[in-house]
Design an enzyme around this catalytic site. Structure first.
Site, PDB file in Angstrom:
ATOM      1  N   ARG A  68      11.048  12.233  -6.565  1.00  0.00           N
ATOM      2  CA  ARG A  68      11.164  10.821  -6.208  1.00  0.00           C
ATOM      3  C   ARG A  68      11.179   9.943  -7.452  1.00  0.00           C
ATOM      4  O   ARG A  68      11.938   8.984  -7.557  1.00  0.00           O
ATOM      5  CB  ARG A  68       9.987  10.418  -5.317  1.00  0.00           C
ATOM      6  CG  ARG A  68      10.028   8.942  -4.982  1.00  0.00           C
ATOM      7  CD  ARG A  68       8.912   8.531  -4.052  1.00  0.00           C
ATOM      8  NE  ARG A  68       9.117   7.147  -3.640  1.00  0.00           N
ATOM      9  CZ  ARG A  68       8.439   6.537  -2.695  1.00  0.00           C
ATOM     10  NH1 ARG A  68       7.501   7.191  -2.036  1.00  0.00           N
ATOM     11  NH2 ARG A  68       8.680   5.271  -2.373  1.00  0.00           N
ATOM     12  N   ASN A 103      12.444  10.592   4.986  1.00  0.00           N
ATOM     13  CA  ASN A 103      13.536   9.686   4.634  1.00  0.00           C
ATOM     14  C   ASN A 103      14.639  10.418   3.908  1.00  0.00           C
ATOM     15  O   ASN A 103      14.383  11.444   3.282  1.00  0.00           O
ATOM     16  CB  ASN A 103      13.009   8.556   3.739  1.00  0.00           C
ATOM     17  CG  ASN A 103      12.536   7.396   4.586  1.00  0.00           C
ATOM     18  OD1 ASN A 103      13.075   7.151   5.642  1.00  0.00           O
ATOM     19  ND2 ASN A 103      11.520   6.695   4.100  1.00  0.00           N
ATOM     20  N   CYS A 123      10.837   5.600  12.032  1.00  0.00           N
ATOM     21  CA  CYS A 123      10.594   4.719  10.899  1.00  0.00           C
ATOM     22  C   CYS A 123       9.538   3.703  11.294  1.00  0.00           C
ATOM     23  O   CYS A 123       9.385   3.369  12.467  1.00  0.00           O
ATOM     24  CB  CYS A 123      11.898   4.014  10.534  1.00  0.00           C
ATOM     25  SG  CYS A 123      11.724   2.943   9.104  1.00  0.00           S
ATOM     26  N   HIS A 141      16.438   1.414   8.028  1.00  0.00           N
ATOM     27  CA  HIS A 141      16.218   0.552   6.852  1.00  0.00           C
ATOM     28  C   HIS A 141      17.299  -0.500   6.704  1.00  0.00           C
ATOM     29  O   HIS A 141      17.450  -1.088   5.626  1.00  0.00           O
ATOM     30  CB  HIS A 141      16.108   1.381   5.562  1.00  0.00           C
ATOM     31  CG  HIS A 141      14.814   2.124   5.463  1.00  0.00           C
ATOM     32  ND1 HIS A 141      14.355   2.686   4.313  1.00  0.00           N
ATOM     33  CD2 HIS A 141      13.867   2.379   6.392  1.00  0.00           C
ATOM     34  CE1 HIS A 141      13.196   3.270   4.523  1.00  0.00           C
ATOM     35  NE2 HIS A 141      12.886   3.103   5.783  1.00  0.00           N
ATOM     36  N   TYR A 195      13.759  -4.518   4.266  1.00  0.00           N
ATOM     37  CA  TYR A 195      14.621  -3.780   3.334  1.00  0.00           C
ATOM     38  C   TYR A 195      15.868  -4.558   2.928  1.00  0.00           C
ATOM     39  O   TYR A 195      16.537  -4.199   1.973  1.00  0.00           O
ATOM     40  CB  TYR A 195      15.020  -2.431   3.929  1.00  0.00           C
ATOM     41  CG  TYR A 195      13.982  -1.364   3.677  1.00  0.00           C
ATOM     42  CD1 TYR A 195      14.067  -0.547   2.557  1.00  0.00           C
ATOM     43  CD2 TYR A 195      12.897  -1.202   4.531  1.00  0.00           C
ATOM     44  CE1 TYR A 195      13.112   0.422   2.312  1.00  0.00           C
ATOM     45  CE2 TYR A 195      11.932  -0.240   4.288  1.00  0.00           C
ATOM     46  CZ  TYR A 195      12.047   0.578   3.182  1.00  0.00           C
ATOM     47  OH  TYR A 195      11.103   1.520   2.934  1.00  0.00           O
TER      48      TYR A 195
END
Lengths: 441, 441, 441, 441
Positions: free
Chosen positions: D97, D151, D173, D203, D259
């Site tokens: 990440r 995700n 989510c 998102h 987002y």
């Protein structure tokens, strides 16, 4: 935000169905406090409205609920500030229905009141009136919900969606609830635990999935339905169609509604209706008799409840369905009911602005249909065909275009020939001339 | 890039149509230099292929064109490096067609070879074979165009589109060119100046616009078509349907093709066919006789041209249409022809991956269909219904699912009842067992 | 049916482009006999119209063609019985364009006249006027074709399609023909042999296939385009965008048009424009200078042909494209041209009633778009985004809704922030107040 | 039919989120009797799984519920007969990440883990693994529901829908529930009384209607949202985006999700992230620290409940949402939740087989989405753009096509240039080489 009480206006209040509606509101008074119920009719229906209205008042009084019954011949006065408007009127009354049935039959064509020639002419008579009612609603009670159970309920709903900008309209039918009842019986479960996915249009729906407590039992049910015994067929005659072959049902992969008899057993249905034609017992004639008896009953001053005999009138669950729908909107229950609404992609390959009859979550903001995707292939051709018939009928109802009427009828599977389409359209136009000014400009 | 000459492979080369194809290629040699024409057939058809092949060679020799005719019983050898493959085979030959027609008629159902039960079973026999041919093409001549005029041409095309990834397939029919000819006659103009917009599927198309030198003359034509005299109807029997009422045609706003007789004049068509059934003159039987005579003629060593009698065989313009199509692709002419191709939005409300029969601009990259928008409302129901029948038939042809076959047939408007759908499917399955292994696993 | 001669009306006749149009009609006189050409302008443009008109008359006289040039300040008089109407007007003239460009640039935002803020305000000024022109056409010459090459041509076309019932409107742009020219050069073939499949909207199209004599050479072209040398890029600057990476072009699988520079090379384009902003040489300013020089030239009485210098004006092929289009309609040529028309399913996943810029077969009945199927996946997002911007802009142009204008601009990829969207919209509204009464009700 | 108890398998069981999940199941034990909870991880995660597993066992013991916790490193053994499978794995763990975030930022590009380059590479690593998991599920527990909260949840769901025939997959989510919470606060009502209509993808959703007890309060809410004070913005930072202009929100007619900051406030978001980049505090780095502390806490033998500190981990409502979803499916509650499912016409103009994030009625047969019709015009362009990015990313993840990856990234609004798209894709491919064999064939 929820109002403490509601005002309901019933157009066509003099109908013989009204006592059922009254009973429905009385039963639900705790959760649906109807403060005022206005029963509206036209002058020509004064006798019936007075009789029904008096019974309604006796019923309310006996039940001890503070519901005010108001009889009115002034639609606009009645509509003012209404919360719900229900329509159950019949333009031309039962004599018009009898013509809708007998004229086609006199030429060997099925004349049923919501499919084929009969339904077409009921649409021709009803749609201009309903569009006028909507204009009044938009002016006098723009936030009201219009719940129509005048047939052909699907076409009436679509006419409003396409020819006005009024959105709060719902078309109602008792076929889906009868299907639920039948499925529950077949599966040996309670009605309240059964929900369906349906695809189609009013009086032309197919169950494409059936759930018991949310779990699909569809394949099991389809297999059972494919192998019904003759006895089953008779016992559940309000629900089961004439017996299909196992192969057809399995190949179809969907369960037809009882109205499909007209299309899949046309010969048998026609024979039965021709017999009724000969003996003066077509549906409209039988219903006329029943109504006479009902009004006779209604006029007894000691009667203060819905008489049992009304249940034989047919369409019995209609008023109950209407009460349930109103109650669910008022209380935002979120339960599933089956109503006619703007498609909006629910059935992906039908026009977004057409009316479809589908499973909806009922909320205070109205019915929210659950997406069903594309029509299952085997039913797609037939559903498109009936939808095209509906749309042409609506256009003819609004424009008064005889050519369109002839073409629409000839394209309906119940019409055997172009020649008969012309003859039957002309005779029905003549017979209903009084109610069809749009065709006689 | 254009090759100097082309190799064409005709599968089902022993067909009685072949001389017309030969004539077509000879006539067009200047613009379409066919270097090699392979006529392919199966062993069982050796006699016919030898006869037709010998005639073909005499025709070529007489015409003095350097076209090599090769007879072959080895499909794979023939396909190598082909530029165009045409298919005109008939699985089960004419005896199978006679069964397709007579079995349904023995139960009072129309058994025509491209619509209804007959067409369904022709699809069942043909689709598995055509899928095998496509596999060979993809291996041996992947850049070839496959031009199919085996019926049911629309279903065969869609089967290839849905069940292979081969794109260069075109289905061909002579109905559209016959409509153009008829419209030209009605308007008193030359065929070459007429183009159409059509919507529909093979053997179920409607003209929705007609142009003369690019200008729409549709309303005028529609009015004429709505008021045809009986004489007109007879004179143009290859093109005009039985007489419709003016109102129907005006309400429809589109001109049906001759095959619509089966759907709109079912009773009349059935009566005629039942008469043929009785007298042993159903189409397959008549054609068998004609073929015998044709092959008798073909075998005369002095014959070196297409005999006039072939034109009576029916479907006369098929081979001509095929030659035109190949010539236009080869020369990138950009002219308009009417063929079966992947829909791809051309008819907006039919599936993108279905086959439709529409007006296309013919280019070296194949047919480019002209967008037509949504189906005109009055024809939309019927076209959807036939498309659903086609799609179910294709799925049944591939899967061998008898239930699907029964459901598809019962949903076809030519089938009068569920009961008969079962009976006729079973009898046809049994009769064609040899060619339908997919149903007898 | 074809008329012997045609009457053309050019609205915005005083444009500096007009001599090219005149030249175009003169050149094509044999196949397109323009009997009358009316050049229409507003009083404020009298000087320019007189100058251009006099030149036009000298050109016609010198060419010796019997084309009558009529100058007019009365649009309605001019329109009477027109066969074709072309629109090339610029509401607010070049000073408005300069504002469209400089105001956004003063805030660091690209202000190009057809994309982003500039194009939006040109739409706001133009759409109400074009809707008025359409009303006049419907009354005075309802059978005329309206050929619009006023930018933003796509939005103007869609505004007519959505806000009137006039169908005979075509939007025209020179980008596609420039792409064809570029592709021909890259492949070393003649322009006339090249056709394209394109998907997109005006100034936002992608070539998705390219054919030479009908055969697809697309993969070869895509590979070349993916690996252009810097030199190629410079040499073909009217056509090639700034250099993309090979991976992007191969992954895109489609060839962008030059206007994509604004979206894919925003930074570079902005830098260049900011430099022009500083030096007073934004496009509108340069064009103003050029125009002054052109009108100076035009006023020379000895000049009787289109001066070479006009070609530097930019948009050079516009008038040629217009003449070609008119000629093809008049003669029903059936050739392929690239114009803005009602989508109607041509691009399957854009609204049927939106305008798209696609390959069309040009006939006497207008452009017939060739179906292209769904947008290729990589380009679908961007095309939808620009189409949404166009549709919001049109709605704002008609309604005068400032909120919608701000939202549309902020959603345009050329706008860097919500804050700037507000500022730039307000400044442009104020600057163009005179031409935007709908926003100042 | 309902089972007495359920077996749940959590893949990525060693995640720091797990205690929240355990707490969720404990709290709901009365209505959702989880008999067995298998926590599955890979060998490399043994330390974490042991720690979390031990804590889980202590929590269950303390709570006194008969839930069996099983730790496993054998996915296939664990899956056997599971009723629900949840996935919360992170391929490459937090170091991956951090690379997803830092590499793009090192070139001045936002590298957030679900949007743009970071999300793309998380998809590239995750999709092949999830497709393998689905294969195992289809073999070992084909009736289980797969609930994915790894995700990018939307892309993962769509990858399963497009590349397997497994239907029982749901993407989850926490953004929607946070929006509900924020709206409730703004309207001063309870969360449980609020439902939304949303349109979009994971998102990237917009609220298009908001109901309190079923009645729409959307216009009121939109007006409030359009005029938030700076203080509101700060107070509700988990929910409210940076402050939009009133005009933008009113013109949009929809409420963005948090987002959207990335897209509408790209500059501000980038500045913040670049600061974090410099200080070594990008999200992945912060979370690594937090996780270390959490695992330190988890290892205390006296700890037998979810520590408060976990709530600061971010994504806090994720596990709660998962428990709610499982509980509603198990009990067929019919309540509304917001999940990623097959579109199926719910958003009419997105592909039927794409994943969308919408309001669904949760039943024992899974989520049933409520039809929403076409995308509201102002949001349609952006939603299509993100959906195209998602679909290209999925195709690249499956095919390993670098060109497609570059094109997808360049078409993402967060990517400033083609050049950077190439650089960032190459660096990320190299950095994650170990997990991306499909790109290094």
């Amino acid at each position: 935000m929820k109002k403490d009480s509601v005002k309901i206006v019933t157009i066509g209040g003099g109908s013989s169905y009204t006592p059922e509606l009254i009973e429905g509101f009385i039963k639900r008074y705790d959760t649906l406090p109807v403060r005022e119920l206005w029963l509206v009719d036209i002058e020509a229906g004064r006798d019936k409205l007075e009789t029904v209205g008096a019974l309604a008042k006796r019923m309310v009084e006996k039940a001890g609920v503070p519901m005010k019954i108001v009889l009115s011949y002034d639609r606009r006065e009645a509509l003012k500030d209404a919360d719900f408007v229900t329509t159950q009127m019949r333009i031309g009354r039962l004599p018009a229905r009898i013509l809708d049935e007998r004229i086609p039959l006199s030429h060997g064509m099925i004349g049923q009141e919501t499919n084929g020639a009969g339904g077409m002419f009921k649409a021709f008579r009803t749609i201009p009136v309903i569009l006028d009612i909507v204009k009044d609603i938009q002016e006098l009670c723009p936030n009201a919900w219009l719940i129509n159970f005048t047939n052909p309920a699907g076409m009436v709903t679509e006419a409003i969606l396409r020819h006005t900008n009024f959105k709060k309209t719902i078309g109602l039918c008792n076929v889906p609830v009868n299907m639920v009842a039948g499925f529950a019986k077949m599966l040996g479960v309670e009605e309240k635990d059964v929900t369906m996915e349906i695809q189609g249009v009013n009086h032309f729906i197919f169950a494409t999935d059936v759930f018991v407590n949310g779990e699909s039992r569809f394949q099991e049910l389809l297999d059972k339905y494919a192998h019904l015994s003759a006895e089953d067929t008779i016992q559940m005659k309000n629900f089961v169609s004439l017996p299909y072959s196992p192969a057809f049902i399995e190949g179809l992969g969907a369960i037809p509604c009882p109205y499909h008899n007209y299309y899949f057993f046309t010969k048998e249905q026609l024979e039965e209706e021709l017999e009724q034609f000969k003996t003066g017992t077509v549906r409209g004639e039988v219903v006329s008799e029943t109504e006479k008896e009902l009004f006779e009953l209604y006029s007894h001053e000691e009667l203060a409840e819905k008489p049992k005999q009304l249940e034989m009138r047919g369409g019995a669950k209609y008023s109950d369905a209407a009460c349930n729908l109103i109650q669910s909107i008022y209380n935002d229950t979120g339960d599933i009911q089956y109503v006619n609404v703007r498609n909006n992609g629910t059935i992906l390959d039908l026009p977004a602005d057409s009316a479809v009859e589908v499973a909806c979550r009922i909320t205070a903001d109205g019915p929210k249909p659950l997406a069903t995707g594309e029509l299952k292939l085997p039913i797609s051709g037939y559903v498109h065909m009936i939808k095209a018939f509906e749309r042409m009928t609506i256009e003819a109802a609004v424009s008064g275009d005889r050519n369109l009427a002839v073409a629409a009828l000839n394209l309906n599977p119940l019409c055997p020939s172009d020649e008969l389409a012309n003859i039957v359209v002309d005779e029905l136009l003549e017979a209903h001339k009084e109610y069809l000014p749009q065709f006689f400009k």
